[in-house]
Design an enzyme around this catalytic site. Sequence first.
Site, short mmCIF file in Angstrom:
data_model
loop_
_atom_site.label_atom_id
_atom_site.label_comp_id
_atom_site.label_asym_id
_atom_site.label_seq_id
_atom_site.Cartn_x
_atom_site.Cartn_y
_atom_site.Cartn_z
N GLU A 101 44.59 50.79 33.83
CA GLU A 101 45.01 50.21 35.11
C GLU A 101 46.53 50.23 35.26
OE1 GLU A 101 43.12 46.51 36.15
OE2 GLU A 101 44.45 46.20 37.87
N ASP A 145 31.71 42.75 33.32
CA ASP A 145 32.95 42.27 32.70
C ASP A 145 32.66 41.03 31.88
OD1 ASP A 145 35.34 43.63 32.99
OD2 ASP A 145 35.80 42.79 34.96
N ASP A 189 35.40 40.96 36.93
CA ASP A 189 35.85 39.57 37.04
C ASP A 189 36.80 39.41 38.23
OD1 ASP A 189 38.04 40.82 35.94
OD2 ASP A 189 38.16 39.54 34.16
N SER A 190 37.07 40.52 38.92
CA SER A 190 37.80 40.45 40.19
C SER A 190 37.02 39.62 41.20
CB SER A 190 38.06 41.86 40.74
OG SER A 190 36.87 42.62 40.73
N GLU A 217 38.95 43.47 27.93
CA GLU A 217 40.36 43.86 28.05
C GLU A 217 41.04 43.75 26.69
OE1 GLU A 217 42.35 41.65 31.15
OE2 GLU A 217 40.85 42.18 32.64
N LYS A 243 32.47 45.21 29.59
CA LYS A 243 33.88 45.62 29.57
C LYS A 243 34.73 44.48 29.04
CE LYS A 243 36.46 46.41 33.43
NZ LYS A 243 37.51 45.38 33.32
O1 KIV Z 1 37.47 43.21 37.56
C1 KIV Z 1 37.64 44.35 38.05
O2 KIV Z 1 37.34 44.59 39.21
C2 KIV Z 1 38.22 45.36 37.19
C3 KIV Z 1 38.62 46.65 37.85
C4 KIV Z 1 39.89 46.42 38.56
C5 KIV Z 1 38.72 47.76 36.88
O3 KIV Z 1 38.40 45.17 36.04
#
Ligand code: KIV
Length: 281
Positions: free
Chosen positions: A199, A100, A61-62, A132, A130
């Site tokens: 992280e 994500d 989600d980055s 959180e 993934k």
């Molecule tokens: O969204 C992302 O890129 C991440 C990484 C920083 C692990 O969650």
Amino acid sequence: MGLMSKRDTTPKGPPDRRKVTTKGLLDMKLRGEPIAALTAYDYTMAQLLDSAGIDVILVGDSVAMVLQGRETTVAVTMEQMLYHAQLVSAGVQRALIVGDLPFMSYQVNPDEALRNAGRMVKESAVEAVKLEGGEVICETVRRIVNVGIPVMGHLGLTPQSIHRFGTYQVRATTPEEAEELRHDARALQDAGAFAIVLEKVPAAVATEIARTLEVPVIGIGAGAGCDGQILVTHDMLGLYTRFHPRFVRRYAQIAEEMTSAFRHYVSDVKGKSFPSPKESY
Ligand code: KIV
């Protein structure tokens, strides 16, 4: 002599092109082979990462920050993540693709989380999702894992909760926070997570968690004692340069290269040296 010229680039035999699976990652941990993970949001980048031998490609989600130009990751939507995950899946043959789940796509209740995890797998061909969070999301993790979708956890600095914490500083720096982190990591493993991203936590705490858990621990700013490493690709390429956290090693200066190429192009067009007769019909 710079970092680049010191690196040993001698090929170590033919690259392993067997498909990476969650079981394969566990085997890598058992034999002490570090897991190399990076992010991708589109076909071209995914194809390059895959052919370079990256084990895990995360559709992170980055994307909200490095492609959409937002301040945080919280605004990216489920539809946008599905779209980017589709682009990535089209370019990958070997790496394990993890998608994500964006903020508020899994926090409301486990049913909604399960539906969204299912969409990621069915509509975008990711092989794992993934999420959180620690103990609070374990019921959700169990639900998703029970239908056959592998879940990667994410602890320590959890960017989706940035408004709660208000800072991107190192997490788990007090004994109480470190204990909570250990507890959450264990709870995620018990709930069925196949791997956990840690992280921005102290290296000693991350090393201890990696040693005590059976599942692989993949660090980002968590030191060398983890079972693998992940970075945001645009950060390590020097393509996204808005900030430079200390844990990011820049392997290239792509933003500078691109700017120079663009300036060169502008100059060629303005100076009428592009296109040449050879570049015309
Ligand atoms: O969204 C992302 O890129 C991440 C990484 C920083 C692990 O969650």
